[in-house]
Write a protein that holds these residues in place. Structure first.
Motif, PDB file in Angstrom:
ATOM      1  N   LEU A 164       9.695  -4.596  -5.761  1.00  0.00           N
ATOM      2  CA  LEU A 164       8.984  -5.076  -4.579  1.00  0.00           C
ATOM      3  C   LEU A 164       7.890  -6.055  -4.987  1.00  0.00           C
ATOM      4  O   LEU A 164       7.727  -7.126  -4.399  1.00  0.00           O
ATOM      5  CB  LEU A 164       8.371  -3.907  -3.794  1.00  0.00           C
TER       6      LEU A 164
ATOM      7  N   ALA B 231       9.959  -2.346   2.200  1.00  0.00           N
ATOM      8  CA  ALA B 231      10.897  -1.264   1.924  1.00  0.00           C
ATOM      9  C   ALA B 231      12.180  -1.413   2.748  1.00  0.00           C
ATOM     10  O   ALA B 231      13.267  -1.100   2.279  1.00  0.00           O
ATOM     11  CB  ALA B 231      10.235   0.080   2.222  1.00  0.00           C
TER      12      ALA B 231
ATOM     13  N   MET C 282       2.050   6.148  -2.549  1.00  0.00           N
ATOM     14  CA  MET C 282       2.863   7.283  -2.123  1.00  0.00           C
ATOM     15  C   MET C 282       3.983   7.570  -3.122  1.00  0.00           C
ATOM     16  O   MET C 282       5.104   7.889  -2.728  1.00  0.00           O
ATOM     17  CB  MET C 282       3.406   7.020  -0.723  1.00  0.00           C
TER      18      MET C 282
ATOM     19  N   GLN D 164      15.781   2.182  -2.123  1.00  0.00           N
ATOM     20  CA  GLN D 164      16.693   3.329  -2.051  1.00  0.00           C
ATOM     21  C   GLN D 164      16.401   4.122  -0.786  1.00  0.00           C
ATOM     22  O   GLN D 164      15.245   4.387  -0.458  1.00  0.00           O
ATOM     23  CB  GLN D 164      16.493   4.235  -3.267  1.00  0.00           C
TER      24      GLN D 164
ATOM     25  N   LYS E 246      11.132   8.821   2.674  1.00  0.00           N
ATOM     26  CA  LYS E 246       9.867   9.463   2.312  1.00  0.00           C
ATOM     27  C   LYS E 246       8.679   8.666   2.860  1.00  0.00           C
ATOM     28  O   LYS E 246       7.755   9.217   3.457  1.00  0.00           O
ATOM     29  CB  LYS E 246       9.812   9.544   0.785  1.00  0.00           C
ATOM     30  N   LEU E 247       8.728   7.340   2.646  1.00  0.00           N
ATOM     31  CA  LEU E 247       7.640   6.494   3.148  1.00  0.00           C
ATOM     32  C   LEU E 247       7.545   6.603   4.671  1.00  0.00           C
ATOM     33  O   LEU E 247       6.465   6.744   5.237  1.00  0.00           O
ATOM     34  CB  LEU E 247       7.860   5.041   2.743  1.00  0.00           C
TER      35      LEU E 247
ATOM     36  N   GLN F  21      11.199   0.810  -8.579  1.00  0.00           N
ATOM     37  CA  GLN F  21      11.315   0.317  -7.210  1.00  0.00           C
ATOM     38  C   GLN F  21      10.078  -0.515  -6.846  1.00  0.00           C
ATOM     39  O   GLN F  21      10.179  -1.573  -6.254  1.00  0.00           O
ATOM     40  CB  GLN F  21      11.454   1.507  -6.257  1.00  0.00           C
TER      41      GLN F  21
ATOM     42  N   TRP G 288       0.810  -1.210   0.000  1.00  0.00           N
ATOM     43  CA  TRP G 288       0.000   0.000   0.000  1.00  0.00           C
ATOM     44  C   TRP G 288       0.852   1.272   0.000  1.00  0.00           C
ATOM     45  O   TRP G 288       0.609   2.173  -0.808  1.00  0.00           O
ATOM     46  CB  TRP G 288      -0.995   0.005   1.170  1.00  0.00           C
ATOM     47  N   PRO G 289       1.865   1.359   0.882  1.00  0.00           N
ATOM     48  CA  PRO G 289       2.673   2.591   0.859  1.00  0.00           C
ATOM     49  C   PRO G 289       3.329   2.788  -0.511  1.00  0.00           C
ATOM     50  O   PRO G 289       3.289   3.887  -1.063  1.00  0.00           O
ATOM     51  CB  PRO G 289       3.734   2.342   1.937  1.00  0.00           C
TER      52      PRO G 289
ATOM     53  N   LEU H  39       5.972   5.932  -5.156  1.00  0.00           N
ATOM     54  CA  LEU H  39       7.266   5.269  -5.234  1.00  0.00           C
ATOM     55  C   LEU H  39       7.687   5.225  -6.702  1.00  0.00           C
ATOM     56  O   LEU H  39       6.851   5.149  -7.599  1.00  0.00           O
ATOM     57  CB  LEU H  39       7.153   3.846  -4.682  1.00  0.00           C
ATOM     58  N   GLN H  40       9.000   5.262  -6.942  1.00  0.00           N
ATOM     59  CA  GLN H  40       9.469   5.154  -8.324  1.00  0.00           C
ATOM     60  C   GLN H  40       9.010   3.823  -8.915  1.00  0.00           C
ATOM     61  O   GLN H  40       9.127   2.777  -8.273  1.00  0.00           O
ATOM     62  CB  GLN H  40      11.002   5.222  -8.367  1.00  0.00           C
TER      63      GLN H  40
ATOM     64  N   ASP I 210       5.957  10.030   5.826  1.00  0.00           N
ATOM     65  CA  ASP I 210       4.578  10.414   5.505  1.00  0.00           C
ATOM     66  C   ASP I 210       3.536   9.322   5.699  1.00  0.00           C
ATOM     67  O   ASP I 210       2.341   9.590   5.579  1.00  0.00           O
ATOM     68  CB  ASP I 210       4.497  10.881   4.032  1.00  0.00           C
ATOM     69  N   LEU I 211       3.961   8.105   5.976  1.00  0.00           N
ATOM     70  CA  LEU I 211       3.001   6.996   5.918  1.00  0.00           C
ATOM     71  C   LEU I 211       1.831   7.159   6.886  1.00  0.00           C
ATOM     72  O   LEU I 211       0.665   6.996   6.498  1.00  0.00           O
ATOM     73  CB  LEU I 211       3.727   5.660   6.147  1.00  0.00           C
TER      74      LEU I 211
ATOM     75  N   GLN J  69      13.933   6.922  -0.823  1.00  0.00           N
ATOM     76  CA  GLN J  69      12.556   6.465  -1.012  1.00  0.00           C
ATOM     77  C   GLN J  69      11.987   5.970   0.318  1.00  0.00           C
ATOM     78  O   GLN J  69      10.856   6.264   0.673  1.00  0.00           O
ATOM     79  CB  GLN J  69      12.535   5.334  -2.048  1.00  0.00           C
TER      80      GLN J  69
END
Lengths: 549, 549
Positions: free
Chosen positions: A366, B353, A356, B359, B365-366, A362, A351-352, A358-359, B369-370, B362
């Motif tokens: 995952l 992640a 949110m 990265q 950032k998660l 990436q 979900w994140p 993500l590139q 803000d998650l 990245q």
């Protein structure tokens, strides 16, 4: 030389696969997969409402793409040796049709209407309609549910028809009748243009539509009108006889023969559900429970008809003479979610990443590796009596005792609980679900000798298969074929085309055998016995809440 | 001009904060935070075993860093106006000390030994020892647990001492006595070097160490030796009198005065637990339940002593005259995990992640803000009777009825359930946990007028606060101060230093007041009543499993 080739066409949830096989030795000459393009876009579905619909064009395009592809791969000579095509599909996946047997979504004005499309097996929009069918069935002198386990499921034929009729006034006048996916594809390929000519397989008819020889066909119109007057007249426009998958529907129509580059002599066999043909492809034998393990499971057992006298197995998805192998009663059960349980957890964890920004590369990484990573890590975790424990009903419960309103639960969570630990519990829970089915067969008087497993999960995850063996306490043989359903369809195609006189002969000639079995660990089995009792207790809590509210 | 400044020093789970305040008007002149460096590295902890230890150097370094920082920020003149320092800490967070009152981790050979460090409030390694204390207490003529809610918790003083004694033979001979963090810091700052001089606050003594005037101090040595002979002699080496936080310990030692740039006239007050001082900082009044909402919650209520005659509240963390405000009984309760529940879910979702080479930018950032994203999305979801429902005991249950062996559960999951939906259920579950505490006070004869909320979660999340008001059906006032604990400590510092004669006067002079209250929505409250019953039912299932196994 003269060869006898056959094509098995296997419609799964996300894609259709064709395999081209040589009937002598069962060699797979070519295979091809086609992913349904509209489905892949998420069209016509609404996961929150558990609405899952598929467009007939996804299916039609799949026939052409896959058969043309396997013939191209097998070389220029291959087409002329093809003798038969048989089809298996998911089910119950029915569609509204007009008098010509055409699905309404193929008619102008209905192209984008989900109610004019195939209602996929896992669509759970008709919970209320299934409840109504069960309510009315309980009032009848004859128990019309006795051969389908005693409970009519949300996932089945009549509940889905009634739901569409009740909720969509606009389409209602156009619905002439209702056809299963596995019966429609052979009708299409043989050029059917009158619904009266559409041959229904005993597999879909017996397991989903309440057909039984003992009732003289379908239950009477009065039963259905008591459920809802909207069902008036449907029995007359459905069918009163059925066929086994050993029998032919006819031969390829001129149009299809041309499109595919095949002869109009090619026999098209009667269709059946994927797990039934898959059980044949995986060389089922009496009293072995054959499990196709993918997004959900479909479990099949066969018992010689003579040994099934007076046995009615409650809480499963039906017992139908000839639905798998003529001369034997085919018994069907299954878990509404298996691989889907893991896919759900994967989606949850992503979900994140998905919401949110993500590139993309990436996220792709995952997506690709997450289940493998979780599985590797979960396999290292020790299981204790109080480890995280889950109930697997994320998509309701199909068997034992269908109840699609049930939900899943996860217990034993603490601040140290991480994702692999929960994943391990989910794996264990799906295996507990498998055990509940085995225990139901046994308690209803049908011994289970062991399990045959097939499908993606069975072949890819030793961790899950070993957990299942330990949880159930029985050996599990995994079939070598990667495509047991398509292979089973090919075996039936060979029988329908007359190359073999019965499907057992096709199994013997074309079967590929098994890998080394998974055998249960006694100490782990003892621990799982304790934990299984707790699974039943937590499941009992879920059921109790549902029956109250 | 002459100013009267005070410093409140607030030791939280991850960091210590100092605030410098003007006692006239309560203006915050400067504040500074210091994150414990060893703790931040995860040293001495093992989340799987629920072992959480903190090194005394993390605390000592924090005094210097934060006080020097606030004085520097407030300008060159500020130091000479400082009249007092008071300290609050987490608790029960005790440590093994020698005869000089030095924590053993400060002695050569024990620097890296987790058992020589502070055993943080949320350390749950002593489950067995707490069970043993409860078992023996049940056999006594005098109920030594009557003022701590009837159940001795894993998280408390004696259980932690006994666990260290039982499990670490090597350190055992070096443990002379056992001191709470809140009592040790004032001892340190006033230059204490003999344990006999260490003044114990009534707050820690009454709520965690079983001290009560009615028992004439601590329970007798015979009680403790019956629990375990290893506890023999400890009562003699502990204390027989206690002090309220209005009283001074002494003045700053020469060494500390020099290090901090303050005068040796600066009074150091008696320490107390963070939530007790926080309730004062948030202007508590009788019959309002004051909740500090952070990783866990600490709930405080005060009732005039005269109105508490014959009332013994079972299942809370204690009722101690003077533990919050002299003249009133301080009642403490709390939830073992609140923000930690959300942090756990965040960590769960970040497993991919964190474990699959994402990265760093990245991941950052998660991480950042998650929770905001989840909260925003969860706030939009409709709650229905059958929506996902959770039990919040991820860190056991502190109140009502302490049981750290309990675990959390999540029910009502289906394939459409996504992360915000589960997050919403976890928010609701933490609010159900809050409601259970309110209901316990009420059922034990102590009316609850409303709630005062403070702490990070209270100030940051309107979604969570509104859910809590709707779930409990009471208004919630959020205190304006962002640092109610440090502010409360500053109010006590002002009282101990003699600027005010009682802490109520300090509250009146220095308090900052409240924002607009959250008021409950009646329709939502009715729905939550139904769902709360189900929460209790699922919690009941969890308790039943635990008591069986």
């Amino acid at each position: 030389m003269n060869y006898n080739y056959v094509i098995g066409l296997d419609y799964g949830t996300d894609s259709v696969r064709a395999v081209l096989m040589d009937t002598a030795g069962g060699k797979e000459l070519a295979s091809s997969v086609f992913y349904y393009p509209r489905w892949a876009e998420g069209k016509y579905c609404d996961a929150k409402k558990q609405q899952f619909r598929q467009h007939p064009l996804d299916y039609i395009e799949g026939v052409t793409a896959t058969i043309q592809a396997v013939l191209a791969k097998a070389g220029p000579e291959a087409a002329r040796y093809v003798r038969g095509i048989s089809v298996d599909t998911t089910g119950s996946t029915p569609v509204a049709v007009d008098e010509t047997g055409t699905p309404l979504a193929l008619r102008p004005g209905f192209e984008q209407d989900p109610n004019a499309m195939f209602v996929l097996w896992k669509d759970h929009t008709s919970i209320q309609e299934a409840a109504r069918i069960n309510e009315v069935a309980a009032l009848q002198k004859i128990n019309y549910l006795q051969y389908v386990g005693g409970i009519y499921s949300t996932e089945w034929f009549w509940a889905k028809l009634l739901h569409v009729l009740r909720t969509d006034e606009h389409i209602r006048p156009y619905i002439y009748s209702w056809v299963e996916h596995c019966d429609w594809i052979p009708f299409l390929l043989t050029g059917g243009d009158n619904l009266k000519d559409l041959k229904r397989g005993v597999c879909s008819a017996g397991h989903k539509s309440l057909y039984a020889v003992e009732f003289g066909g379908l239950p009477p119109n009065s039963f259905f009108t008591e459920i809802d007057p909207l069902l008036d007249g449907y029995t007359d426009r459905l069918f009163d006889r059925t066929y086994t998958a050993e029998e032919p529907v006819g031969t390829l129509s001129k149009a299809w023969a041309e499109k595919l580059g095949l002869s109009t002599d090619v026999v098209v066999g009667i269709g059946a559900f994927d797990c039934h043909m898959g059980a044949v492809g995986a060389e089922i034998e009496p009293y072995m429970l054959s499990k196709i393990i993918g997004t959900s499971t479909c479990d099949i057992m066969v018992v010689p008809e003579a040994e099934m006298k007076d046995i009615l197995v409650s809480g499963i998805c039906g017992q139908v003479p000839g639905s798998v192998i003529p001369g034997m009663v085919g018994l069907e059960a299954g878990q509404s979610a298996f691989g889907d349980v893991y896919a759900w957890f994967k989606d949850l964890l992503l979900w994140p990443a998905k919401n949110m920004d993500l590139q993309p590369e990436q996220l792709e990484k995952l997506e690709k590796d997450l289940l493998t990573e979780l599985s590797n890590e979960a396999g290292k975790r020790e299981v204790l009596e109080n480890s995280v424990l889950a109930v697997d009903w994320l998509n309701g419960r199909r068997t034992p005792d269908a109840n699609q309103a049930l939900t899943a639960a996860i217990s034993g969570l603490h601040l140290g609980t991480d994702a692999p630990e929960i994943f391990r519990a989910l794996v264990e829970a799906t295996c507990f679900g498998a055990r509940a089915i085995v225990e139901r067969f046994v308690s209803e008087g049908i011994p289970v000798k062991g399990l045959i497993a097939m499908g993606g999960v069975a072949q890819k995850s030793a961790f899950i298969m070993q957990t299942m063996a330990d949880v159930i306490g029985m050996p599990i043989k995994v079939h070598r074929s990667e495509q047991t359903c398509a292979t089973g369809a090919a075996m039936f195609a060979a029988t329908a085309a007359g190359i073999f006189s019965k499907v057992e002969d096709a199994m013997a000639a074309m079967g590929q055998g098994f890998d080394e079995p998974y055998t249960p660990d006694a100490a782990k089995h003892a621990l799982y016995n304790t934990r299984y009792a707790r699974y039943k207790s937590l499941g009992g809590w879920v059921e109790e809440q549902r029956s109250r509210h």
